[in-house]
Design a protein around this motif. Structure first.
Motif, mmCIF file in Angstrom:
data_model
loop_
_atom_site.group_PDB
_atom_site.id
_atom_site.type_symbol
_atom_site.label_atom_id
_atom_site.label_comp_id
_atom_site.label_asym_id
_atom_site.label_seq_id
_atom_site.Cartn_x
_atom_site.Cartn_y
_atom_site.Cartn_z
ATOM 1 N N ILE A 75 -0.705 3.554 8.028
ATOM 2 C CA ILE A 75 -0.717 4.252 6.557
ATOM 3 C C ILE A 75 -1.484 3.161 5.866
ATOM 4 C CG2 ILE A 75 0.612 4.595 4.642
ATOM 5 C CD1 ILE A 75 2.730 5.705 6.369
ATOM 6 N N LEU A 76 -1.154 1.849 5.901
ATOM 7 C CA LEU A 76 -1.920 0.982 4.900
ATOM 8 C C LEU A 76 -3.307 0.542 5.406
ATOM 9 C CD1 LEU A 76 0.371 -2.320 4.594
ATOM 10 C CD2 LEU A 76 0.051 -0.366 3.033
ATOM 11 N N TYR A 77 -3.478 1.018 6.551
ATOM 12 C CA TYR A 77 -5.118 0.930 6.962
ATOM 13 C C TYR A 77 -5.881 2.163 6.369
ATOM 14 C CZ TYR A 77 -8.937 0.715 10.060
ATOM 15 O OH TYR A 77 -10.405 0.731 10.318
ATOM 16 N N GLY A 78 -4.942 3.432 6.367
ATOM 17 C CA GLY A 78 -5.878 4.463 5.529
ATOM 18 C C GLY A 78 -6.151 4.401 4.164
ATOM 19 N N LEU A 79 -5.088 3.541 3.499
ATOM 20 C CA LEU A 79 -5.075 3.299 2.334
ATOM 21 C C LEU A 79 -6.190 2.095 1.825
ATOM 22 C CD1 LEU A 79 -1.046 2.888 1.151
ATOM 23 C CD2 LEU A 79 -2.962 4.672 0.261
ATOM 24 N N GLU A 80 -6.344 1.158 2.771
ATOM 25 C CA GLU A 80 -7.187 0.098 2.688
ATOM 26 C C GLU A 80 -8.686 0.435 2.903
ATOM 27 O OE1 GLU A 80 -7.369 -2.401 6.319
ATOM 28 O OE2 GLU A 80 -9.518 -1.981 5.538
ATOM 29 N N ARG A 111 11.594 2.128 7.921
ATOM 30 C CA ARG A 111 11.549 3.542 7.678
ATOM 31 C C ARG A 111 11.528 3.920 6.241
ATOM 32 N NH1 ARG A 111 14.283 3.890 12.463
ATOM 33 N NH2 ARG A 111 12.946 3.516 14.161
ATOM 34 N N GLU A 112 12.606 3.505 5.572
ATOM 35 C CA GLU A 112 12.643 3.882 4.175
ATOM 36 C C GLU A 112 11.637 3.444 3.085
ATOM 37 O OE1 GLU A 112 16.487 2.173 2.937
ATOM 38 O OE2 GLU A 112 17.385 3.080 4.509
ATOM 39 N N ILE A 113 11.197 2.296 3.713
ATOM 40 C CA ILE A 113 9.758 1.562 2.772
ATOM 41 C C ILE A 113 8.577 2.582 3.115
ATOM 42 C CG2 ILE A 113 8.026 -0.150 2.433
ATOM 43 C CD1 ILE A 113 10.461 -2.236 3.183
ATOM 44 N N ILE A 114 8.635 3.136 4.230
ATOM 45 C CA ILE A 114 7.419 4.029 4.796
ATOM 46 C C ILE A 114 7.532 5.494 3.974
ATOM 47 C CG2 ILE A 114 6.479 5.409 6.577
ATOM 48 C CD1 ILE A 114 6.951 2.725 8.330
ATOM 49 N N SER A 115 8.921 5.868 3.798
ATOM 50 C CA SER A 115 9.003 7.028 3.222
ATOM 51 C C SER A 115 8.930 7.056 1.754
ATOM 52 C CB SER A 115 10.655 7.570 3.347
ATOM 53 O OG SER A 115 11.001 7.872 4.477
ATOM 54 N N GLU A 116 9.081 6.145 1.087
ATOM 55 C CA GLU A 116 8.678 5.523 -0.275
ATOM 56 C C GLU A 116 7.120 5.747 -0.486
ATOM 57 O OE1 GLU A 116 9.112 2.151 -3.698
ATOM 58 O OE2 GLU A 116 10.126 1.809 -1.821
ATOM 59 N N LEU A 117 6.277 4.935 0.408
ATOM 60 C CA LEU A 117 5.227 4.804 0.455
ATOM 61 C C LEU A 117 4.470 6.303 0.543
ATOM 62 C CD1 LEU A 117 2.411 3.327 0.483
ATOM 63 C CD2 LEU A 117 2.716 2.899 2.847
ATOM 64 N N GLN A 118 4.895 7.216 1.522
ATOM 65 C CA GLN A 118 4.557 8.362 1.658
ATOM 66 C C GLN A 118 4.709 9.173 0.370
ATOM 67 O OE1 GLN A 118 6.114 9.018 5.730
ATOM 68 N NE2 GLN A 118 3.936 8.923 6.447
ATOM 69 N N GLY A 119 5.759 9.009 -0.158
ATOM 70 C CA GLY A 119 5.894 9.640 -1.366
ATOM 71 C C GLY A 119 5.111 9.208 -2.603
ATOM 72 N N GLN A 120 4.798 8.189 -2.779
ATOM 73 C CA GLN A 120 4.037 7.712 -3.577
ATOM 74 C C GLN A 120 2.326 8.139 -3.514
ATOM 75 O OE1 GLN A 120 4.036 3.881 -5.344
ATOM 76 N NE2 GLN A 120 6.206 3.654 -5.229
ATOM 77 N N ILE A 121 2.047 8.320 -2.083
ATOM 78 C CA ILE A 121 0.574 8.849 -1.585
ATOM 79 C C ILE A 121 0.674 10.220 -2.275
ATOM 80 C CG2 ILE A 121 -0.639 9.419 0.222
ATOM 81 C CD1 ILE A 121 0.127 6.767 1.504
#
Lengths: 288, 94
Positions: free
Chosen positions: A96-101, B66-76
């Motif tokens: 995910i970070l790589y996609g953003l970066e 996983r919770e951080i990833i969910s938050e990140l995906q929500g923000q995207i």
């Protein structure tokens, strides 16, 4: 001159941490490749251990569906599955970070927006033709569509650039935010080798022969190979941890080009050597 | 520490193995072999318990990530929706 300098500063802000993050991602991928081979071995030994410890429950009439992962060898037993899932979670986060970066996420988002705009325009055209066919109403809507579409096409590259800038902000923010958790997970994976090693060697040191006569030379040799394999993995995890620390520091502060290149080259050379060593030890285990 | 416990078991096993070799009767040999088997069972139980506890720790940290990833995906997703709304406004569609 001022504009050129400002350009360099903006570029530094936009790219801070990117080279370091890519080095971290490469380091992680190498550690994960080695992990996969270790976990394949661990799955076999974890299953053996569980069935041996619980052999009293494994009579010819009992079947516990909750133990299905131990009974079959078509999937990982629970412990190995959890270890693999931990690394997969870091991998998802990295991707995910790589996609953003790299701007891939921004391109995908811009693509979605473009697709939605096209379907919206097409929808309006369809509705407009139906309406005009029936009532001859709203002809100016249809007339305006090419202009709206053209304006959107002009705007699209700017939309994409805005998304790229925003996604790089997200990249840096989440790299820093998740850093303690990813580091904690990497350190716990490192610590887990203390408990993985006895599982890997349990069958050897508790065989009937070893129990009564002690370990043979071949047993000791195999145990030492497991030790080396786990040691290679620890070194790869350490290199990954160091690379993530660098990426986080770089994301927080503009990097110096010389420092970045020197550090990354050193890490890459060590990682390649250890990854090769792990391959050698896995090959040795296969022949023992 | 588990490795300490496993080392203690190993240290206990070594003299028992010597005793098996020196046993003068089958009864003695069987008795010592049973002791060795008990130590082996203990070794395996400790190994499994330690491994299970360690896996639980890893799972807890993985859940946090996983919770951080969910938050990140929500923000995207929000980034996408924000930009979509902005694009609509720019085009006079919203």
């Amino acid at each position: 001159m001022f504009l050129i300098a400002a350009g360099f500063v903006l570029n530094a802000c936009a790219t801070g941490g990117i080279a370091e993050f890519e080095a971290y991602k490469t380091a992680f991928d190498k550690a994960q490749t080695t992990s996969g081979s270790i976990f394949d071995q661990l799955a076999i030994q974890e299953r053996w251990l569980f069935l041996r410890v619980n052999k009293k429950d494994l009579n010819s009439v009992a079947f516990d569906p909750n133990l299905a992962r131990y009974y079959t060898d078509s999937v990982d037993p629970p412990g190995t599955a959890a270890l693999r899932a931990s690394l997969d979670t870091i991998k998802i986060y990295n991707d995910i970070l790589y996609g953003l970066e790299t701007g891939q996420t921004a391109e995908a988002l811009a693509g979605k927006i473009s697709a939605l705009e096209s379907s919206l325009i097409a929808g309006i055209k369809d509705t407009s033709s139906v309406i005009s066919g029936l009532t001859k109403a709203e002809p100016h809507v249809a007339a305006a569509l090419p202009a709206i579409d053209a304006a959107f096409q002009v705007l699209l590259p700017f939309v994409q650039e805005v998304l790229k800038l925003r996604s790089r902000e997200y990249f840096r923010a989440f790299l820093v935010k998740a850093h303690p958790t990813v580091i904690a997970l990497l350190q716990e994976l490192r610590e887990s080798t203390r408990y993985i090693f006895p599982v890997l060697t349990a069958a050897i040191r508790n065989s009937d022969t070893a129990l009564r006569a002690g370990l043979s030379a071949a047993d000791t040799d195999k145990i030492n190979t497991y030790r080396k394999l786990l040691a290679d993995w620890v070194i790869l995890i350490d290199a990954t941890t160091n690379a993530l620390e660098r990426a986080k520091l770089a994301a927080e502060a503009p990097p110096t080009v010389v420092g970045t290149i020197t550090g990354l080259t050193g890490v890459a050379v060590e990682m390649d050597a250890v990854a090769q060593s792990a391959k050698k030890h896995l090959a040795e285990l296969a022949t023992k | 520490m588990s490795s300490d416990a496993l080392e203690i078991i190993q240290n206990l096993e070594e003299p028992l193995r010597e005793a098996v070799k020196k046993a003068t009767s089958d009864a003695d040999r069987q008795k010592i072999e049973q002791q060795l088997q008990s130590l082996s069972d203990l070794d395996l139980a400790i190994t499994q318990d330690d491994f299970t506890s360690e896996v639980a720790k890893l799972q807890a940290i993985s859940d946090t990530l996983r919770e951080i990833i969910s938050e990140l995906q929500g923000q995207i997703d929000n980034l996408f929706l924000d930009q979509l709304a902005q694009t609509g406004r720019d085009n006079g569609l919203a």
